[in-house]
Enzyme design. Structure first.
Site, PDB file in Angstrom:
ATOM      1  N   ALA A   1      43.587  32.567 -56.845  1.00  0.00           N
ATOM      2  CA  ALA A   1      43.022  31.840 -55.709  1.00  0.00           C
ATOM      3  C   ALA A   1      41.714  32.449 -55.211  1.00  0.00           C
ATOM      4  O   ALA A   1      41.161  32.003 -54.214  1.00  0.00           O
ATOM      5  CB  ALA A   1      44.044  31.817 -54.570  1.00  0.00           C
ATOM      6  N   GLY A   2      41.227  33.500 -55.884  1.00  0.00           N
ATOM      7  CA  GLY A   2      39.975  34.127 -55.436  1.00  0.00           C
ATOM      8  C   GLY A   2      40.198  35.216 -54.410  1.00  0.00           C
ATOM      9  O   GLY A   2      39.262  35.658 -53.745  1.00  0.00           O
TER      10      GLY A   2
ATOM     11  N   ASP B   1      36.048  43.161 -57.863  1.00  0.00           N
ATOM     12  CA  ASP B   1      37.381  43.017 -57.249  1.00  0.00           C
ATOM     13  C   ASP B   1      38.054  44.379 -57.108  1.00  0.00           C
ATOM     14  O   ASP B   1      38.459  44.780 -56.015  1.00  0.00           O
ATOM     15  CB  ASP B   1      38.294  42.128 -58.118  1.00  0.00           C
ATOM     16  CG  ASP B   1      37.964  40.655 -58.001  1.00  0.00           C
ATOM     17  OD1 ASP B   1      36.854  40.342 -57.545  1.00  0.00           O
ATOM     18  OD2 ASP B   1      38.817  39.817 -58.366  1.00  0.00           O
TER      19      ASP B   1
ATOM     20  N   PRO C   1      48.035  34.885 -52.825  1.00  0.00           N
ATOM     21  CA  PRO C   1      48.187  33.790 -53.786  1.00  0.00           C
ATOM     22  C   PRO C   1      47.520  34.137 -55.117  1.00  0.00           C
ATOM     23  O   PRO C   1      46.431  34.714 -55.139  1.00  0.00           O
ATOM     24  CB  PRO C   1      47.480  32.597 -53.122  1.00  0.00           C
ATOM     25  CG  PRO C   1      47.091  33.032 -51.765  1.00  0.00           C
ATOM     26  CD  PRO C   1      47.311  34.507 -51.618  1.00  0.00           C
TER      27      PRO C   1
ATOM     28  N   GLY D   1      41.817  38.163 -55.187  1.00  0.00           N
ATOM     29  CA  GLY D   1      41.958  39.470 -55.841  1.00  0.00           C
ATOM     30  C   GLY D   1      43.397  39.880 -56.120  1.00  0.00           C
ATOM     31  O   GLY D   1      43.703  41.076 -56.184  1.00  0.00           O
ATOM     32  N   SER D   2      44.274  38.891 -56.313  1.00  0.00           N
ATOM     33  CA  SER D   2      45.687  39.204 -56.526  1.00  0.00           C
ATOM     34  C   SER D   2      45.907  40.174 -57.693  1.00  0.00           C
ATOM     35  O   SER D   2      46.626  41.174 -57.558  1.00  0.00           O
ATOM     36  CB  SER D   2      46.440  37.886 -56.761  1.00  0.00           C
ATOM     37  OG  SER D   2      47.587  38.098 -57.488  1.00  0.00           O
ATOM     38  N   SER D   3      45.286  39.908 -58.845  1.00  0.00           N
ATOM     39  CA  SER D   3      45.571  40.744 -60.023  1.00  0.00           C
ATOM     40  C   SER D   3      45.092  42.171 -59.796  1.00  0.00           C
ATOM     41  O   SER D   3      45.802  43.137 -60.120  1.00  0.00           O
ATOM     42  CB  SER D   3      44.957  40.150 -61.294  1.00  0.00           C
ATOM     43  OG  SER D   3      43.560  40.120 -61.198  1.00  0.00           O
ATOM     44  N   ALA D   4      43.912  42.333 -59.199  1.00  0.00           N
ATOM     45  CA  ALA D   4      43.406  43.694 -58.967  1.00  0.00           C
ATOM     46  C   ALA D   4      44.279  44.420 -57.940  1.00  0.00           C
ATOM     47  O   ALA D   4      44.578  45.602 -58.099  1.00  0.00           O
ATOM     48  CB  ALA D   4      41.954  43.648 -58.499  1.00  0.00           C
ATOM     49  N   ALA D   5      44.727  43.702 -56.910  1.00  0.00           N
ATOM     50  CA  ALA D   5      45.551  44.347 -55.875  1.00  0.00           C
ATOM     51  C   ALA D   5      46.891  44.797 -56.453  1.00  0.00           C
ATOM     52  O   ALA D   5      47.358  45.910 -56.166  1.00  0.00           O
ATOM     53  CB  ALA D   5      45.765  43.397 -54.703  1.00  0.00           C
TER      54      ALA D   5
HETATM   55  O1  PMV Z   1      38.183  34.867 -58.947  1.00  0.00           O
HETATM   56  P1  PMV Z   1      38.077  36.273 -58.489  1.00  0.00           P
HETATM   57  O2  PMV Z   1      38.489  36.478 -57.075  1.00  0.00           O
HETATM   58  O3  PMV Z   1      38.715  37.245 -59.416  1.00  0.00           O
HETATM   59  O4  PMV Z   1      36.517  36.665 -58.462  1.00  0.00           O
HETATM   60  C1  PMV Z   1      35.759  36.624 -59.636  1.00  0.00           C
HETATM   61  C2  PMV Z   1      34.325  36.934 -59.370  1.00  0.00           C
HETATM   62  C3  PMV Z   1      33.402  36.567 -60.526  1.00  0.00           C
HETATM   63  O5  PMV Z   1      32.094  36.944 -60.117  1.00  0.00           O
HETATM   64  C4  PMV Z   1      33.414  35.081 -60.794  1.00  0.00           C
HETATM   65  C5  PMV Z   1      33.769  37.306 -61.804  1.00  0.00           C
HETATM   66  C6  PMV Z   1      33.496  38.797 -61.776  1.00  0.00           C
HETATM   67  O6  PMV Z   1      34.020  39.480 -62.668  1.00  0.00           O
HETATM   68  O7  PMV Z   1      32.751  39.284 -60.897  1.00  0.00           O
END
Ligand code: PMV
Length: 319
Positions: free
Chosen positions: A104-105, A152, A101, A107-111
């Site tokens: 949503a936290g 990420d 998703p 890591g979609s963009s990095a993946a």
């Molecule tokens: O929202 P995510 O899954 O991309 O995680 C971000 C994590 C943060 O600590 C809020 C930002 C970062 O760059 O580490």
């Protein structure tokens, strides 16, 4: 030429988000239940040097040059091409599919960036080291997120649990036993970049209290590392809930996330917390084996948009 494909799993942050941006340690793990996959086929009958991009999840089929300059996929491809000193791309079709998703936290963009970098470099005849892939993915993350910590892209590239300190160190964590984590998606989408900017504004306005919260989160990550290595689920859970409370004080939670955390705790979880940027996205919970089913069904009943489980630290996931 044979079809090339590369996969990159999602990730979740067990401890330390936001504080990690300010130099505190954090712990993140790959989530193998979700992944992005980039597939590349040559288009031998075409003369075009403009790759055709297919994004089945979004119903998009378009030439690369028609994407915005700062689009993450366009950036991932051009950064890789420049790094490999390739002047012109051969005619090719790149299909990028993902069940992670967005926003949503997980890591979609990095993946997506990492799967793309890996597939494009292989297609062009190069076998990049993880460090090179990670550095390229970090450049894409910087364009997307402003000032990311790098946690990420590092967790996803190395595909291992990591104890991470920005600009300083990254250690692979060895878990005593695999740990089952319940993940519940609030269904609310929130941009990490915006929440990180809000935390920055809070830190500028109230440096002492905010700095103290970062320190406390960092202490939790340090303690959690030892408990994870020993496999003490109950202690890991307690520390997660404490971490969540500190994230609430940073202002990055919301009613839906607090509610899901309470539901997990009220149904027998050892601990639970929001993950990633916050203000939406997912929560995770560590739960005794006997309560896992109960916690999952309670989260579904209490308006989680999606609930699933992942096991961390079992074996390195195959790509
Ligand atoms: O929202 P995510 O899954 O991309 O995680 C971000 C994590 C943060 O600590 C809020 C930002 C970062 O760059 O580490």
């Amino acid at each position: 030429m044979a079809t090339i494909y590369a996969k990159a799993f999602g990730k979740t942050i067990l401890f330390g988000e936001h504080a990690v941006v300010y130099g505190q340690p954090a712990i993140a793990v790959p989530v193998n239940a979700v992944y992005a996959k980039a597939t590349i086929e040559a288009l031998p009958k075409t003369n075009s040097h403009d790759a055709l991009i297919v994004l089945p999840n979004l119903g998009i089929t378009r030439n690369l040059s028609d994407f915005a300059d700062n689009d993450p996929i366009r950036t991932a491809i051009s950064i890789t091409r420049d790094y490999l000193s390739i002047k012109m791309l051969p005619a090719m079709m790149i299909t990028i599919a993902s069940n992670i998703p967005i926003a949503a936290g997980l890591g979609s963009s990095a993946a997506v960036a990492i799967a793309t970098i890996k597939a494009v470099s292989q297609f062009l005849g190069f076998s990049l080291e993880n460090k090179e892939i990670n550095d390229l993915a970090f450049q894409v993350e910087i364009i997307q997120h402003g000032k990311p910590s790098g946690i990420d892209n590092s967790t996803i590239t190395y595909n291992q649990p990591l104890y991470f300190v920005k600009d300083y160190s990254m250690e692979l964590l060895v878990l005593k036993n695999p740990i089952k984590i319940v993940i519940a998606d609030s269904g609310i989408r929130s941009l990490t970049k915006e929440v990180v900017a809000e935390v920055r504004a809070l830190y500028q306005k109230e440096p002492d209290t905010t700095g103290m919260i970062f320190d406390q989160i960092g202490d939790i990550s340090k303690k959690a590392r030892a408990e994870i290595e020993k496999g003490h689920l109950k202690m890991i859970g307690n520390l997660m809930t404490l971490n969540h409370q500190l994230l609430v004080r940073l202002g990055v939670s919301c009613n839906a996330l607090d509610n899901l955390v309470d539901v997990a705790l009220g149904n027998g979880a050892y601990g639970a917390k929001l993950c990633g940027g916050g203000k939406g996205g997912i929560i995770i919970a560590v739960t005794p084996e006997i309560h896992i089913e109960k916690v999952i069904s309670a989260l579904i009943t209490n308006r989680a948009a999606n609930v699933f489980m992942t096991t961390i630290g079992s074996t390195r996931d195959k790509e």
